[in-house]
Enzyme design. Structure first.
Site, PDB file in Angstrom:
ATOM      1  N   ASP A 182      -0.291   5.050   1.095  1.00 31.08           N
ATOM      2  CA  ASP A 182      -0.558   5.947   2.219  1.00 31.08           C
ATOM      3  C   ASP A 182      -0.435   5.231   3.557  1.00 31.08           C
ATOM      4  O   ASP A 182      -1.032   4.166   3.768  1.00 31.08           O
ATOM      5  CB  ASP A 182      -1.964   6.538   2.106  1.00 31.08           C
ATOM      6  CG  ASP A 182      -2.092   7.527   0.954  1.00 31.08           C
ATOM      7  OD1 ASP A 182      -1.065   8.071   0.534  1.00 31.08           O
ATOM      8  OD2 ASP A 182      -3.222   7.748   0.483  1.00 31.08           O
ATOM      9  N   ASP A 209       0.858  -1.183   0.000  1.00 28.24           N
ATOM     10  CA  ASP A 209       0.000   0.000   0.000  1.00 28.24           C
ATOM     11  C   ASP A 209       0.902   1.243   0.000  1.00 28.24           C
ATOM     12  O   ASP A 209       2.105   1.145   0.267  1.00 28.24           O
ATOM     13  CB  ASP A 209      -0.898  -0.050   1.240  1.00 28.24           C
ATOM     14  CG  ASP A 209      -1.880   1.105   1.297  1.00 28.24           C
ATOM     15  OD1 ASP A 209      -2.257   1.624   0.238  1.00 28.24           O
ATOM     16  OD2 ASP A 209      -2.277   1.472   2.419  1.00 28.24           O
TER      17      ASP A 209
END
Length: 332
Positions: free
Chosen positions: A109, A107
Site C-alpha cells: 500500500d 511494501d
C-alpha cells in the site's frame, strides 16, 4: 473427534488453475490437524491440487508449491512457513544462481500501489458508513477495520468477493513502480518479496491483474480466503506483543530479520512509506539500503528516527526517481 470426507473431483469452486486435478475434501475437526492431513495427502499424490474446507474457511494446498490460504499461525511454529500465494513461489534451488544474493523487500500500500487498499475497498460502502468504520481504526486496528468492512459489504450490501477483487484490481500503481519491479526481477541475483499489512486476497488480485505474480519469491502478509458463504475472511499473519512499532498481527521487522539471518543475502533493500516499515528498516545492516517514500508518514519522521538506522537511506517520490537512485545500488 474429527472426520474427513473426500468429495472427489466434482465441478465445484474453487477450480484448479494452471492445470492439474482438483480434489475437494471436507474436514470436521481442529484446523491444525486438517492442515497436517492436507500436507500428508499431497505427499501421497503430488500431482493433485487439494481444496480443504475447515469450519467454512477454504484452505488450498498445491503440492510442491506449498500454497496456503489459512490460519498460518495455527500451524506449529516449528514450520516457520511464509505465506506464499498461488503461483508466487519460485523454487530458489532451481531458478537462483549460486552465490550471495540481493533481497528487495517492498511494501504494498502506497509503495507499489498509490492508495491504501483497505480504504479503497471501504469506498464500496456508503460514505457515512465508511467514515463510521474508519473512525474505529484507532480502537480496532486496520485488520479489525477491514474485517468489519468486508463483513458489512457482504451481509448488508450483498457485495461479493468478485466485486471486491474488481475494486482492488483498479488500484493505480505508483508511477514508474511497475518498471522498477520488472527491472529488479530481471536481475538474476535479486529475489523480490512483498512484506505488507494488507492481505493475500488483495495483493494476489492486483499482482495477477498486472502479470507480476511470478516475479515475487514470496509474499508475507495476512492470509485471506473466500468462505463458502462468499464473504472474504482476513486472518492475522501472526500474533505478537513484542514490537510496539507494528500491529499485533504482523511485525515486519521479525519477517525481515528471519530473511537476513538466513545468510543468503549479501545486501537487502527495503522499500516502504510508513512507520511500521521503520521496524523492518531498523533490522538492516550497514551494507543494506532503506528506501523511504518522500512526502509520506515515515519520511516526515525521518529527522527523529534517522539516527536509529545504520543502513544507507534513499528518499524517493515515485518509481522513476527510485529507479535512478536504487538500480545502481543493486547492480554494483
Amino acid at each position: 473427534m474429527s472426520e474427513m470426507v473426500d468429495q472427489g473431483t466434482g465441478d465445484c469452486e474453487p477450480k484448479a488453475t494452471g492445470g492439474g486435478s482438483v480434489r475437494n475434501v471436507t474436514f470436521v475437526g481442529p484446523a491444525d490437524m486438517g492442515i497436517t492431513l492436507l500436507i500428508l495427502m499431497c505427499f501421497v499424490d503430488p500431482y493433485m491440487k487439494y481444496v480443504l474446507y475447515v469450519n467454512e474457511c477454504v484452505l488450498i494446498l498445491k503440492s510442491k508449491s506449498f500454497v496456503f490460504h489459512t490460519k498460518m499461525f495455527a500451524i506449529s511454529r516449528s514450520f516457520r512457513l511464509s505465506i506464499y500465494l498461488s503461483g508466487f513461489r519460485r523454487s530458489l534451488s532451481q531458478s537462483s544462481p549460486p552465490g550471495p544474493r540481493i533481497l528487495a523487500a517492498i511494501d504494498f500500500d502506497k509503495t507499489i500501489v498509490q492508495e491504501d487498499s483497505y480504504l479503497a475497498v471501504s469506498q464500496l460502502l456508503p460514505i457515512g458508513q465508511s467514515k463510521e468504520l474508519q473512525d474505529q481504526i484507532p480502537k480496532c486496528g486496520w485488520l479489525g477495520f477491514i474485517g468489519r468492512v468486508l463483513q458489512v459489504l457482504h451481509s448488508e450490501h450483498k457485495v461479493d468477493s468478485a466485486s471486491v477483487g474488481m475494486r482492488v484490481r483498479r488500484l493505480q500503481a505508483v508511477p514508474g513502480m511497475l518498471r522498477v519491479v520488472r527491472l529488479l526481477a530481471r536481475n538474476p541475483a535479486v529475489d523480490l518479496c512483498i512484506v505488507s499489512d494488507a492481505n493475500s486476497f488483495f495483493i494476489g488480485e492486483w499482482l495477477r491483474e498486472y502479470g507480476l505474480e511470478c516475479l515475487f519469491t514470496g509474499v508475507f502478509t495476512n492470509p485471506a480466503c473466500v468462505q463458502a458463504s462468499g464473504e472474504i475472511l482476513v486472518l492475522p499473519y501472526q500474533e505478537q506483543a513484542d514490537c510496539e512499532l507494528c500491529p499485533s498481527n504482523l511485525c515486519k521487522g521479525s519477517v525481515l530479520e528471519e530473511l537476513i539471518c538466513s545468510g543468503r543475502y549479501r545486501r537487502v533493500v527495503y522499500v516502504g512509506d510508513s512507520c511500521n516499515d521503520l521496524c523492518a528498516m531498523k533490522r538492516l545492516r550497514e551494507e543494506d539500503v532503506a528506501c523511504i517514500r518522500r512526502g509520506y508518514e515515515l519520511h516526515g519522521k525521518l529527522a527523529a528516527h534517522g539516527p536509529e538506522l545504520v543502513c544507507s537511506v534513499l528518499a524517493w517520490r515515485d518509481g522513476h526517481e527510485l529507479e535512478q537512485l536504487l538500480v545502481p545500488k543493486v547492480v554494483d
